[in-house]
Scaffold this motif. Structure first.
Motif, mmCIF file in Angstrom:
data_model
loop_
_atom_site.group_PDB
_atom_site.id
_atom_site.type_symbol
_atom_site.label_atom_id
_atom_site.label_comp_id
_atom_site.label_asym_id
_atom_site.label_seq_id
_atom_site.Cartn_x
_atom_site.Cartn_y
_atom_site.Cartn_z
ATOM 1 N N ASN A 25 0.832 -1.205 0.000
ATOM 2 C CA ASN A 25 0.000 0.000 0.000
ATOM 3 C C ASN A 25 0.867 1.255 0.000
ATOM 4 O OD1 ASN A 25 -2.452 -1.348 -0.029
ATOM 5 N ND2 ASN A 25 -2.600 -1.435 2.198
ATOM 6 N N LEU A 26 1.956 1.203 0.745
ATOM 7 C CA LEU A 26 2.887 2.329 0.767
ATOM 8 C C LEU A 26 3.492 2.540 -0.618
ATOM 9 C CD1 LEU A 26 4.318 4.410 2.620
ATOM 10 C CD2 LEU A 26 6.097 2.686 2.989
ATOM 11 N N TYR A 27 3.867 1.458 -1.258
ATOM 12 C CA TYR A 27 4.435 1.539 -2.611
ATOM 13 C C TYR A 27 3.451 2.190 -3.587
ATOM 14 C CZ TYR A 27 5.498 -0.120 -7.315
ATOM 15 O OH TYR A 27 5.709 -0.191 -8.668
ATOM 16 N N LYS A 28 2.180 1.820 -3.494
ATOM 17 C CA LYS A 28 1.175 2.365 -4.409
ATOM 18 C C LYS A 28 1.045 3.880 -4.262
ATOM 19 C CE LYS A 28 -1.572 -1.879 -4.700
ATOM 20 N NZ LYS A 28 -2.844 -2.556 -4.325
ATOM 21 N N LYS A 29 1.249 4.376 -3.050
ATOM 22 C CA LYS A 29 1.152 5.820 -2.823
ATOM 23 C C LYS A 29 2.362 6.568 -3.379
ATOM 24 C CE LYS A 29 -1.422 5.121 1.466
ATOM 25 N NZ LYS A 29 -1.451 5.305 2.930
ATOM 26 N N LEU A 30 3.480 5.868 -3.514
ATOM 27 C CA LEU A 30 4.732 6.528 -3.873
ATOM 28 C C LEU A 30 5.166 6.295 -5.316
ATOM 29 C CD1 LEU A 30 6.611 5.521 -0.613
ATOM 30 C CD2 LEU A 30 6.039 7.868 -1.251
ATOM 31 N N LYS A 31 4.583 5.323 -5.980
ATOM 32 C CA LYS A 31 5.135 4.864 -7.256
ATOM 33 C C LYS A 31 5.065 5.898 -8.371
ATOM 34 C CE LYS A 31 0.891 2.566 -8.850
ATOM 35 N NZ LYS A 31 0.328 1.280 -9.337
ATOM 36 N N ASN A 32 4.162 6.871 -8.269
ATOM 37 C CA ASN A 32 4.000 7.841 -9.362
ATOM 38 C C ASN A 32 4.770 9.140 -9.147
ATOM 39 O OD1 ASN A 32 2.248 6.188 -10.902
ATOM 40 N ND2 ASN A 32 0.527 6.778 -9.588
ATOM 41 N N ASN A 33 5.639 9.164 -8.146
ATOM 42 C CA ASN A 33 6.419 10.381 -7.922
ATOM 43 C C ASN A 33 7.466 10.545 -9.026
ATOM 44 O OD1 ASN A 33 9.482 10.127 -6.732
ATOM 45 N ND2 ASN A 33 8.304 8.231 -6.494
ATOM 46 N N ASP A 34 8.023 11.753 -9.128
ATOM 47 C CA ASP A 34 8.983 12.050 -10.196
ATOM 48 C C ASP A 34 10.438 12.042 -9.741
ATOM 49 O OD1 ASP A 34 6.972 12.430 -12.131
ATOM 50 O OD2 ASP A 34 6.640 14.487 -11.428
ATOM 51 N N GLN A 35 10.678 11.790 -8.454
ATOM 52 C CA GLN A 35 12.041 11.910 -7.939
ATOM 53 C C GLN A 35 12.802 10.592 -7.885
ATOM 54 O OE1 GLN A 35 10.477 14.797 -4.530
ATOM 55 N NE2 GLN A 35 12.690 14.618 -4.474
ATOM 56 N N PHE A 36 12.107 9.517 -7.488
ATOM 57 C CA PHE A 36 12.781 8.235 -7.291
ATOM 58 C C PHE A 36 11.937 7.104 -7.877
ATOM 59 C CE2 PHE A 36 14.005 10.982 -3.739
ATOM 60 C CZ PHE A 36 15.385 10.946 -3.850
ATOM 61 N N SER A 37 12.615 6.014 -8.200
ATOM 62 C CA SER A 37 11.928 4.799 -8.627
ATOM 63 C C SER A 37 11.847 3.855 -7.430
ATOM 64 C CB SER A 37 12.689 4.124 -9.777
ATOM 65 O OG SER A 37 12.671 4.927 -10.935
ATOM 66 N N PHE A 38 10.627 3.570 -6.989
ATOM 67 C CA PHE A 38 10.438 2.716 -5.822
ATOM 68 C C PHE A 38 10.302 1.253 -6.244
ATOM 69 C CE2 PHE A 38 9.493 6.817 -4.114
ATOM 70 C CZ PHE A 38 9.871 6.741 -2.790
ATOM 71 N N VAL A 39 10.855 0.373 -5.418
ATOM 72 C CA VAL A 39 10.811 -1.062 -5.688
ATOM 73 C C VAL A 39 10.126 -1.749 -4.510
ATOM 74 C CG1 VAL A 39 12.128 -3.127 -6.269
ATOM 75 C CG2 VAL A 39 13.006 -0.866 -6.922
ATOM 76 N N ASP A 40 9.016 -2.418 -4.787
ATOM 77 C CA ASP A 40 8.278 -3.158 -3.755
ATOM 78 C C ASP A 40 8.864 -4.562 -3.667
ATOM 79 O OD1 ASP A 40 6.457 -4.159 -1.966
ATOM 80 O OD2 ASP A 40 4.808 -4.301 -3.402
ATOM 81 N N ILE A 41 9.690 -4.780 -2.655
ATOM 82 C CA ILE A 41 10.353 -6.066 -2.467
ATOM 83 C C ILE A 41 9.352 -7.070 -1.883
ATOM 84 C CG2 ILE A 41 12.242 -7.260 -1.286
ATOM 85 C CD1 ILE A 41 13.198 -5.266 -3.364
ATOM 86 N N PRO A 42 9.365 -8.327 -2.328
ATOM 87 C CA PRO A 42 8.464 -9.329 -1.737
ATOM 88 C C PRO A 42 8.610 -9.398 -0.217
ATOM 89 C CG PRO A 42 9.534 -10.216 -3.693
ATOM 90 C CD PRO A 42 10.180 -8.894 -3.425
ATOM 91 N N ALA A 43 7.528 -9.787 0.453
ATOM 92 C CA ALA A 43 7.527 -9.852 1.920
ATOM 93 C C ALA A 43 8.726 -10.651 2.421
ATOM 94 C CB ALA A 43 6.228 -10.476 2.416
ATOM 95 N N MET A 44 9.369 -10.122 3.436
ATOM 96 C CA MET A 44 10.631 -10.685 3.921
ATOM 97 C C MET A 44 10.416 -11.451 5.220
ATOM 98 S SD MET A 44 14.162 -8.595 4.563
ATOM 99 C CE MET A 44 15.662 -9.430 5.082
#
Length: 204
Positions: A25-44
């Motif tokens: 859910n956190l990734y979904k909120k951040l994925k469309n930003n223009d500054q960084f590319s976010f990577v949602d790592i599988p549950a650890m």
């Protein structure tokens, strides 16, 4: 294998967490930003079984080796944790962060599902005091996110500023070297795990 938002020439930020930590859910909120590319790592969860541990290590190696290059680096690691009892939050965070101890300066803690708090101001202050020891007493790298149905625009803006600050102040770039995720033979990997758990147990 994990999801990621691709932005040309943007550096990467990993979002990592134990199962149920709210990282997707956190990734979904951040994925469309223009500054960084976010990577949602599988549950650890490296302690559930040897099979799951080996699969996660292999997947994580592939993700990182595909991302790290001369032009784009992994500049921060956001570790998500679901808002609940403080002792459970500490346990969840330490179960992840202990594998990245070398890169504590790159780590940001994101407390998710924070709308479940009945007194957010008080809980924010208490959690910062309780969790800052994990980040070398730097409470500025702890952020709070609402549940998935919230926009969380202010949180996203704050988090991006913190990531930029981490990027500017990082002592060394993130690599897999000297972690259990480094591509090494099985004997060396077992030695890394043994040393890691011995060091962790000595701190308790």
């Amino acid at each position: 294998m994990g999801c990621y938002s691709s932005r040309k020439n943007n550096d990467y930020v990993l979002i990592i967490g134990s199962p149920g930590s709210g990282k997707t859910n956190l990734y979904k909120k951040l994925k469309n930003n223009d500054q960084f590319s976010f990577v949602d790592i599988p549950a650890m969860d490296l302690e559930e079984s040897i099979e799951n541990r080996e699969k996660f290590i292999n997947d994580f190696q592939n993700i990182c080796e595909n991302k790290i290059n001369k032009k784009r680096q992994i500049v921060s690691i956001v570790v998500s944790v679901k808002f609940e009892r403080t002792d459970l939050m500490k346990r969840s965070l330490l179960s992840v962060i202990k594998y990245f101890h070398r890169y504590l300066d790159l780590i940001i803690i994101a407390v998710t599902h924070f709308d479940q708090s009945e007194d957010q101001d008080e809980d924010k202050n208490n959690l910062k005091q309780q969790l800052k020891f994990i980040l070398k007493n730097n409470e500025d790298r702890i952020v709070f996110s609402q549940n998935s149905n919230q926009n969380d625009n202010q949180m996203c803006e704050n988090l991006l500023k913190i990531i930029e600050n981490v990027k500017q102040n990082k002592q060394e770039p993130f690599t897999l070297k000297d972690t259990i995720f480094e591509n090494i033979d099985e004997t060396q990997q077992q030695n890394h795990l043994r040393d890691l758990f011995q060091g962790f147990n000595n701190q308790q």
